[in-house]
Design a protein around this motif. Structure first.
Motif, PDB file in Angstrom:
ATOM      1  N   HIS A 150      50.527  45.454  40.460  1.00  0.00           N
ATOM      2  CA  HIS A 150      51.482  44.132  40.739  1.00  0.00           C
ATOM      3  C   HIS A 150      51.614  44.178  42.299  1.00  0.00           C
ATOM      4  N   LEU A 151      51.161  42.643  42.659  1.00  0.00           N
ATOM      5  CA  LEU A 151      50.898  42.742  44.329  1.00  0.00           C
ATOM      6  C   LEU A 151      52.362  41.988  44.887  1.00  0.00           C
ATOM      7  N   VAL A 152      53.092  42.727  45.884  1.00  0.00           N
ATOM      8  CA  VAL A 152      53.764  41.843  46.064  1.00  0.00           C
ATOM      9  C   VAL A 152      54.150  41.531  46.947  1.00  0.00           C
ATOM     10  N   ILE A 153      53.584  39.961  47.316  1.00  0.00           N
ATOM     11  CA  ILE A 153      53.041  39.440  48.240  1.00  0.00           C
ATOM     12  C   ILE A 153      53.912  38.658  49.240  1.00  0.00           C
ATOM     13  N   ALA A 154      53.961  37.858  50.043  1.00  0.00           N
ATOM     14  CA  ALA A 154      54.635  37.465  50.606  1.00  0.00           C
ATOM     15  C   ALA A 154      54.754  35.732  49.846  1.00  0.00           C
ATOM     16  N   PRO A 155      55.347  34.714  50.424  1.00  0.00           N
ATOM     17  CA  PRO A 155      56.021  33.606  50.137  1.00  0.00           C
ATOM     18  C   PRO A 155      54.649  32.575  50.918  1.00  0.00           C
ATOM     19  N   ASP A 156      53.872  31.972  49.572  1.00  0.00           N
ATOM     20  CA  ASP A 156      52.882  31.133  50.244  1.00  0.00           C
ATOM     21  C   ASP A 156      51.692  32.496  50.956  1.00  0.00           C
ATOM     22  N   GLY A 157      51.511  33.704  50.769  1.00  0.00           N
ATOM     23  CA  GLY A 157      50.369  34.489  50.870  1.00  0.00           C
ATOM     24  C   GLY A 157      49.022  34.092  50.234  1.00  0.00           C
ATOM     25  N   ASP A 158      48.681  33.557  48.572  1.00  0.00           N
ATOM     26  CA  ASP A 158      47.973  33.130  48.143  1.00  0.00           C
ATOM     27  C   ASP A 158      46.486  32.683  48.577  1.00  0.00           C
ATOM     28  N   VAL A 159      46.893  31.526  50.253  1.00  0.00           N
ATOM     29  CA  VAL A 159      46.051  31.269  50.506  1.00  0.00           C
ATOM     30  C   VAL A 159      44.930  32.641  51.175  1.00  0.00           C
TER      31      VAL A 159
END
Length: 942
Positions: free
Chosen positions: A212-221
């Motif tokens: 599970h990658l708990v990514i920062a908001p809008d970090g997908d790009v």
């Protein structure tokens, strides 16, 4: 008197884009029950909790049954004449762009087609947009940039054949439970399958995730541009595919290389070790499917996110082959159908382009239209801004509730209230949008209307009517067609049935196509009423026999795959020979009632050997440079993420009718990390005020470590019909993606504070509550009546008087009450004969009452007056059982029952399922069951 025999009708679920087949049985006495269609290739008999409860949502309570003009009942002729004349007059005085349609993914394809035809071909404006703009517009834009067309290349079968599934911003367990169960079932058969979840929250989907990658908001790009750079650096590219079938790779790789691993880590909030593990797993696994949904799309950088994902699949040649590809999972039942007919403001019908003069000419000639829209119209957010500033003077809203679902919802409501002429077609007489309509038109609901929908894997299925139209309700396509006739276009809108609309839609898809466009269902252009009634689910493209699927020299399949023909357009599922049964998933043996034998060899696949829909037939890499945007400030230090919950749908106009679906979560809430809760003085179950620069809401606080620190999550379903101040999209900004126009609903700067309630309450009652004196309230349907949560800014209240008014207590009712004023405790119950009319519980803090048990008392006989004291006590006495909070909505199993079963020896989710069926239908509750099981086992060990 002849009694009608029981009958069972094949139809399709009206909720998410999975497109599950449903069997609706109408008994001889008129009672309706539903079950999953075991022969439908989307679900093989499974339904989620919402689909399973469909029969509870088809009553006529609250229905809009007759046309209304300015609040008075009117006839259809008067109402339609007024709509047609007002739109025509507005166009004559102010131009074509002074009118607009705002439509919905809840419409059937036939409804969508007629509305789009009227606006774009006969009004001559493209001011028709859809709530799918809030859902899938970034996917459409990303597909068109990369593929040259809005083509979804994936199939559900790929989810079972993949060796790696990457779920990005997609809570499948709650939002698409049937697909979640298909993946879970496949993983049980192949434990080597890996699943990666990319999501700021630890959702219930994380239960099956290996990482599970708990990514920062809008970090997908940044995450996926970093992945592209990694693939280039580690020689994990399919250079033969890149050379033969793509353009722009060098520029895309150069742009992606702008961030090194440390910079990607900073932009995503992930560690370099997490990134390296994910990147190396992706690079090493050829059969990879990336599933993405609203966490990707609902962003100001949503289109770039989509293309960053697609870039990685193009770079590795992982597209169009079994078990590989980018896969956009749609949120609404007919978002795809709306895209097919050009239901968005920047599209033409049949996947043609409004910017392309040849396409405009083709559609105009086919329709014999007096005009054709020459430029894209206003997208949803722009449309309501134009309503606000007066550019749009006549607005028709169909099957959607923008006062609640649009960003900056208060401004949208103000715009609609100020608009000179508003028409709303809906099934309900009371919604937050309907209340502002000058003309209200009663539309047919699910179970009453006929048409088609398209699911996320391009499969078209029939929705069939099994109920009579109530009152004077009419299908949407017919309402729009009648207005078109009255505007002077009688010949073009002289449809007698939805089958005629569908046949025209199919004919347009094949018109001058010759394999040049992806969407082609020309094989169905000649379908008649009988054939339409017998239409079996099919996947497009299905061109007419005279039209090639693909231009000469272009093959869509890899290796030994065989392209099998679709079933006959008029094949009846119930009458097919065994060799012509619906396609079967090879990994769905556990599905109850699965058909055996026969089937198509392979689903149709796009792009495995190129053949994209760009001028040179090559896919385009899109060069993307990730930008990190900070929206928080000292005044608004938190990031608010919005979304859906398991058992409710959109603005609850359907699910709010079901007692079963409100048992799991009955009020609006906000998830907050324990550290943030401590920082802002928020306790578990407190009422919290969440604010943004645009508004505020009051919601119940849920303190949980599943939430990312620094972020909040709240669901978007609650409206003024169900809560005092729960309209979440009043907080969201009208910030949109510059390419797609899709709003950024998952990254909102916010703050939170405790609402200083002087008193809390909980009540159950037979009548619908109207607790006007409560500062906070949230009402939910329960069996036999309603339940309502309450909070008050003032405790100087005559509680007995409040309760009597709340319950609508009849004269002569028996009142039992307990008051401890010093402790702030008040409990009042009213009995009408042997039945409970209502019960109210008041406390200075969140009320400790067995809620499910209290609601059940509305359906119990209370002959024993001494036993009535148990209700005032707020807990079961004697042999009564408190199920606790409902965990499994499909079977009504509560947390207390599961805990008791664990203490009795059930030590696994499977054992719980065997003992009480919980988790054995859609499976969306299995993660919660596991949490309870683990907690009980840990408690026993201590």
């Amino acid at each position: 008197m002849e009694i009608e025999a029981a009958r069972e009708v094949r139809t399709t679920c009206p909720y998410c884009g999975v497109g599950c087949g449903v069997l609706a049985k109408v008994a001889a006495d008129g009672q309706v029950s539903v079950r999953g269609d075991p022969d439908h290739p989307a679900n093989f008999g499974r339904l989620c909790s919402k689909g399973s409860a469909l029969a509870e949502t088809i009553d006529l309570d609250g229905r809009l049954l007759y046309p209304e003009i300015h609040g008075r009942r009117a006839g259809w002729d008067e109402a339609l004449d007024l709509v047609a004349s007002t739109f025509s007059q507005t166009i004559a005085e102010h131009g074509r762009d002074a009118v607009a349609f705002y439509v919905s993914g809840q419409l059937l394809t036939e409804d969508y087609y007629v509305a789009n035809k009227l606006m774009k071909g006969f009004v001559g404006s493209a001011n028709i947009d859809t709530n799918s703009r809030l859902c899938m517009a970034s996917s459409v834009a990303g597909h068109r940039r990369a593929f040259g067309s809005d083509t979804v290349p994936g199939n559900y079968e790929d989810l079972e054949l993949a060796d790696l599934i990457v779920l990005v911003g997609s809570n499948l367990a709650w939002c698409h439970p049937v697909l979640y169960r298909r993946i879970a079932a496949a993983r049980e058969k192949r434990p080597e399958m890996k699943i990666v979840l990319v999501d700021p929250r630890r959702t219930m989907t994380s239960d099956i995730a290996d990482m599970h990658l708990v990514i920062a908001p809008d970090g997908d790009v940044a995450l996926f541009t970093g992945l592209l750079a990694y693939l280039g650096q580690h020689n994990a590219l399919d250079r033969a595919y890149i050379t033969a079938h793509t353009t722009g790779f060098g520029q895309a790789l150069f742009a992606a290389s702008a961030l090194d691993l440390a910079a990607v880590a900073a932009a995503t909030g992930l560690s370099e070790d997490e990134l390296d593990r994910f990147y190396s797993l992706f690079a090493a696994t050829s059969k990879t499917v990336t599933v993405y949904s609203q966490g990707v799309n609902q962003s100001s950088s949503g289109t770039d996110k989509v293309n960053a994902i697609i870039n990685c699949h193009l770079a590795t040649g992982r597209i169009g082959s079994p078990g590989a590809g980018p896969f956009s999972v749609t949120g609404q039942p007919n978002a795809m159908g709306g895209r097919e007919v050009g239901g968005m403001a920047n599209m033409l019908a049949a996947h043609m382009e409004i910017e392309n003069p040849e396409h405009r000419d083709r559609v105009q000639r086919f329709w014999t239209a007096p005009a054709i829209a020459e430029r894209p119209g206003l997208k949803a957010v722009e449309m309501f801004q134009a309503v606000a500033d007066g550019r749009i003077k006549a607005l028709w809203i169909m099957a959607t509730n923008p006062v609640d679902s649009m960003p900056d919802a208060d401004a949208v409501e103000a715009a609609i209230k100020a608009c000179p002429f508003v028409v709303v077609s809906d099934v309900l007489a009371r919604t937050d949008t309907v209340r502002h309509a000058h003309v209200r038109l009663p539309a047919a609901a699910w179970g009453e209307k006929d048409g088609t929908v398209t699911n996320s894997e391009r499969r078209i299925s029939r929705q069939r009517a099994f109920l009579d139209l109530p009152g004077e309700a009419r299908p949407d396509w017919q309402i729009v067609a009648e207005v078109g006739k009255r505007m002077g276009f009688a010949e073009a809108f002289s449809y007698a049935s939805p089958s005629e609309v569908f046949a025209e839609h199919a004919a347009l898809s094949g018109f001058e196509n010759d394999g040049a466009r992806d969407f082609d269902i020309g094989a169905y252009a000649g379908v008649d009423g009988e054939g339409y009634e017998r239409l079996a689910p099919f996947q497009w493209p299905t061109p007419s026999p005279a039209t090639p699927l693909w231009p000469a020299g272009h093959l869509p399949l890899k290796g030994g795959d065989q392209l099998s023909p679709p079933l006959s357009p008029i094949a009846n599922v119930a009458e097919q020979a065994p060799s012509a049964k619906l396609p079967i998933s090879p990994l769905e043996g556990e599905m109850a009632g699965r058909p055996e034998g026969g089937g198509w060899a392979q689903p149709i696949r796009f792009f495995a050997d190129g053949n994209f829909y760009t001028p040179d037939r090559k896919a385009r890499f899109i060069a993307i440079r990730p930008a990190v945007e900070t929206r928080t400030s000292q005044d608004y230090p938190l990031i608010l993420n919005t979304g859906r919950i398991r058992d409710h749908w959109h603005t609850m106009t359907r699910t709010g009718k079901s007692p079963r679906l409100s048992q799991h979560i009955a009020e609006p809430f906000v998830e907050i990390h324990p550290a943030d809760a401590q920082r802002f003085g928020i306790g578990d179950a407190d009422i919290a005020r969440v604010s943004s620069p645009r508004g505020d809401v009051l919601v119940r606080a849920l303190v949980t470590a599943r939430q990312r620190q620094g972020s909040l999550f709240a669901p978007m379903h609650w409206t003024d019909q169900f809560a005092a101040k729960g309209r979440l999209d009043a907080l969201t900004a009208p910030l949109t993606d510059p390419v797609s126009g899709q709003p950024a609903l998952k990254h909102v700067a916010a703050r939170i504070e405790k609402f200083a309630a002087k008193a809390f309450g909980f009540a159950v009652m037979r009548q619908r509550p109207a607790p006007d004196t409560a500062t906070y309230w949230a009402a939910a349907k329960c069996k036999g009546g309603w339940r309502v949560e309450l909070a008050f800014a003032d405790d100087d209240i005559d509680w007995a008087g409040f309760a009597v008014a709340l319950f609508g207590t009849p004269p002569g009712a028996e009142i039992l009450a307990y008051h401890d004023r010093d402790a702030g405790q008040h409990r009042i119950a009213a009995f009408d004969g042997d039945h409970l009319a209502g019960a109210l519980f008041v406390a200075p803090g969140p009320v400790a009452v067995s809620r499910g048990w209290a609601a059940d008392q509305l359906n119990a006989d209370h002959v024993d007056r001494r036993a009535r004291l148990a209700i005032v006590a707020g807990r079961p006495g004697g042999v009564d059982v408190d199920r606790g909070a409902i965990v499994c909505s499909c079977f009504g199993v509560g947390a207390n029952q599961i805990a008791q079963a664990v203490r009795g020896g059930c030590a696994s989710v499977e054992a719980i399922g065997a003992a009480m069926h919980a988790g054995t239908n859609c499976g969306s509750c299995r993660a919660e069951i596991r949490i309870i099981v683990d907690a009980q086992i840990l408690q026993a060990a201590e």
